[in-house]
Design an enzyme around this catalytic site. Structure first.
Site, PDB file in Angstrom:
ATOM      1  N   ASN A   9       0.884  -1.174   0.000  1.00 10.02           N
ATOM      2  CA  ASN A   9       0.000   0.000   0.000  1.00 10.02           C
ATOM      3  C   ASN A   9       0.918   1.219   0.000  1.00 10.02           C
ATOM      4  OD1 ASN A   9      -1.839   2.015   0.423  1.00 10.02           O
ATOM      5  ND2 ASN A   9      -2.282   1.461   2.555  1.00 10.02           N
ATOM      6  N   TRP A  10       1.035   1.832  -1.168  1.00  6.23           N
ATOM      7  CA  TRP A  10       1.983   2.942  -1.292  1.00  6.23           C
ATOM      8  C   TRP A  10       1.434   4.257  -0.734  1.00  6.23           C
ATOM      9  CZ3 TRP A  10       4.397   2.172  -6.887  1.00  6.23           C
ATOM     10  CH2 TRP A  10       5.367   1.168  -6.796  1.00  6.23           C
ATOM     11  N   LYS A  11       0.152   4.309  -0.441  1.00  6.99           N
ATOM     12  CA  LYS A  11      -0.460   5.526   0.104  1.00  6.99           C
ATOM     13  C   LYS A  11      -0.163   6.719  -0.823  1.00  6.99           C
ATOM     14  CE  LYS A  11      -0.017   3.433   4.596  1.00  6.99           C
ATOM     15  NZ  LYS A  11      -0.073   3.592   6.029  1.00  6.99           N
ATOM     16  N   HIS A  95      -9.527   1.653   4.316  1.00  4.71           N
ATOM     17  CA  HIS A  95      -8.288   1.775   5.091  1.00  4.71           C
ATOM     18  C   HIS A  95      -8.524   2.724   6.269  1.00  4.71           C
ATOM     19  CE1 HIS A  95      -4.196   2.862   6.169  1.00  4.71           C
ATOM     20  NE2 HIS A  95      -3.839   1.709   5.625  1.00  4.71           N
ATOM     21  N   GLU A  97      -6.896   5.077   7.400  1.00  3.39           N
ATOM     22  CA  GLU A  97      -6.666   6.502   7.099  1.00  3.39           C
ATOM     23  C   GLU A  97      -7.880   7.113   6.420  1.00  3.39           C
ATOM     24  OE1 GLU A  97      -2.942   5.823   5.089  1.00  3.39           O
ATOM     25  OE2 GLU A  97      -2.119   5.195   7.031  1.00  3.39           O
ATOM     26  N   GLU A 167      -5.891  -4.673  10.176  1.00  5.82           N
ATOM     27  CA  GLU A 167      -4.795  -3.758  10.479  1.00  5.82           C
ATOM     28  C   GLU A 167      -5.087  -3.025  11.784  1.00  5.82           C
ATOM     29  OE1 GLU A 167      -2.631  -2.475   6.652  1.00  5.82           O
ATOM     30  OE2 GLU A 167      -4.452  -1.299   6.739  1.00  5.82           O
ATOM     31  N   GLY A 173       2.251   2.197  10.697  1.00  5.02           N
ATOM     32  CA  GLY A 173       3.249   3.251  10.568  1.00  5.02           C
ATOM     33  C   GLY A 173       3.919   3.628  11.884  1.00  5.02           C
ATOM     34  N   SER A 213       2.987  -2.250  10.280  1.00  6.32           N
ATOM     35  CA  SER A 213       4.428  -2.405  10.518  1.00  6.32           C
ATOM     36  C   SER A 213       4.951  -3.800  10.203  1.00  6.32           C
ATOM     37  CB  SER A 213       4.788  -1.995  11.952  1.00  6.32           C
ATOM     38  OG  SER A 213       4.456  -0.630  12.152  1.00  6.32           O
ATOM     39  N   GLY A 234       2.685  -1.252   4.221  1.00  2.88           N
ATOM     40  CA  GLY A 234       2.853   0.156   3.865  1.00  2.88           C
ATOM     41  C   GLY A 234       4.320   0.483   3.649  1.00  2.88           C
ATOM     42  N   GLY A 235       4.957   1.024   4.681  1.00  5.45           N
ATOM     43  CA  GLY A 235       6.347   1.508   4.596  1.00  5.45           C
ATOM     44  C   GLY A 235       7.311   0.556   3.910  1.00  5.45           C
TER      45      GLY A 235
HETATM   46  P1  PGA Z   1       2.653   0.168   7.571  1.00  8.63           P
HETATM   47  O1  PGA Z   1       1.238   0.480   6.883  1.00  8.63           O
HETATM   48  O2  PGA Z   1       3.124  -1.159   7.043  1.00  8.63           O
HETATM   49  O3  PGA Z   1       3.540   1.296   7.168  1.00  8.63           O
HETATM   50  O4  PGA Z   1       2.408   0.117   9.059  1.00  8.63           O
HETATM   51  C1  PGA Z   1       0.308  -0.540   6.662  1.00  8.63           C
HETATM   52  C2  PGA Z   1      -0.936   0.046   6.037  1.00  8.63           C
HETATM   53  O5  PGA Z   1      -1.319   1.178   6.372  1.00  8.63           O
HETATM   54  O6  PGA Z   1      -1.583  -0.619   5.195  1.00  8.63           O
END
Ligand code: PGA
Length: 251
Positions: A9-11, A95, A97, A167, A173, A213, A234-235
């Site tokens: 997930n590149w956001k 998600h 966010e 999640e 994050g 994470s 994500g990251g």
């Molecule tokens: P993260 O993000 O791996 O950076 O914690 C995961 C996500 O938001 O899907």
């Protein structure tokens, strides 16, 4: 049997050029990978070129959002039909966010899940509790509500196509990961809810990813749990090498 799906997930990261660069590298690294589905969720502006780059590989491309109508006067929005027309196969929906920052409700998320399925695309449907909810013993209740409302009125046939991404919001994050045992326990509870809604056979066929994470160092232990069928990353998906390490942990 359910599939192992490792999705990035590149956001709101990566210009088109950066996306092409990372995907070119990822395509090279993953050319011999079998037994794991690989998906990258990229920003809208990078989708078209991303799809061209991964052609002929086992990498699929996801959008990170969608509007639940096929067309109309919805300035600034993108429909499932438009996504499908360029070769997008998956859509990340709900998600945390989007739930938090953009105030998306369970009902709106449910509309999106249905609209995406109607177009023949695969929803990656995200759920998860916040820290205070976990601390107040509300983890099961919150995830159950999100599953029941987000997947409301789906047929068993459609439910089978949904990828659920659990999640825990406090792990996204932050560098804090749920322990494999903690994650497994919640995944099992989520699968029980799915079994109650759609039957045990369907629930057993549904992929439930862990997200929050996930990194090369913890992926193997998380993915080794019986009810953890992949990751939403994500990251660690922003660089081809670290994402490839996680993919290898899923094989
Ligand atoms: P993260 O993000 O791996 O950076 O914690 C995961 C996500 O938001 O899907």
């Amino acid at each position: 049997m359910r599939k192992i799906v490792i999705a990035g997930n590149w956001k709101m990261y990566k210009t088109n050029q950066e996306a092409v660069q990372v995907l070119t590298e990822l395509k090279r690294l993953t050319k011999d990978v079998k037994g794991v589905d690989i998906v990258i969720g990229a920003p809208f502006t990078a989708l078209s070129d991303a799809i061209k780059v991964v052609e002929g590989s086992n990498i699929k491309i996801a959008a990170e959002n969608v509007y639940p109508k096929s067309e109309g006067a919805f300035t600034g929005e993108i429909s499932p039909t438009m996504l499908k027309s360029i070769g997008v196969s998956h859509v990340i929906i709900g998600h945390s966010e989007r739930r938090e920052i953009f105030k998306e409700t369970d009902e709106f998320i449910n509309e999106k899940v249905k609209a995406v399925l109607a177009e023949g695309l695969t929803p990656i449907f995200c759920i998860g509790e916040k820290l205070e909810e976990r601390e107040n013993g509300k983890t099961v209740e919150v995830n159950e509500r999100q599953v029941r409302k987000g997947l409301k009125d789906l047929t068993r046939e459609d439910a089978r196509k949904v990828i659920v991404a659990y999640e825990p919001v406090w792990a996204i994050g932050t560098g804090k990961t749920a322990t494999p045992e903690m994650a497994q326990e919640t995944h099992k509870e989520i699968r029980n809810v799915l079994a109650d809604m759609f039957g045990i056979d369907v629930a057993n066929d549904m992929t439930i990813q862990y997200g929050g994470s996930m990194k090369p160092e913890n992926a193997k232990d998380l993915l080794g749990q019986a009810d953890i069928d992949g990751g939403l990353v994500g990251g660690a998906s922003l660089k081809a090498e670290s994402f490839f390490e996680i993919i290898k942990a899923g094989i």
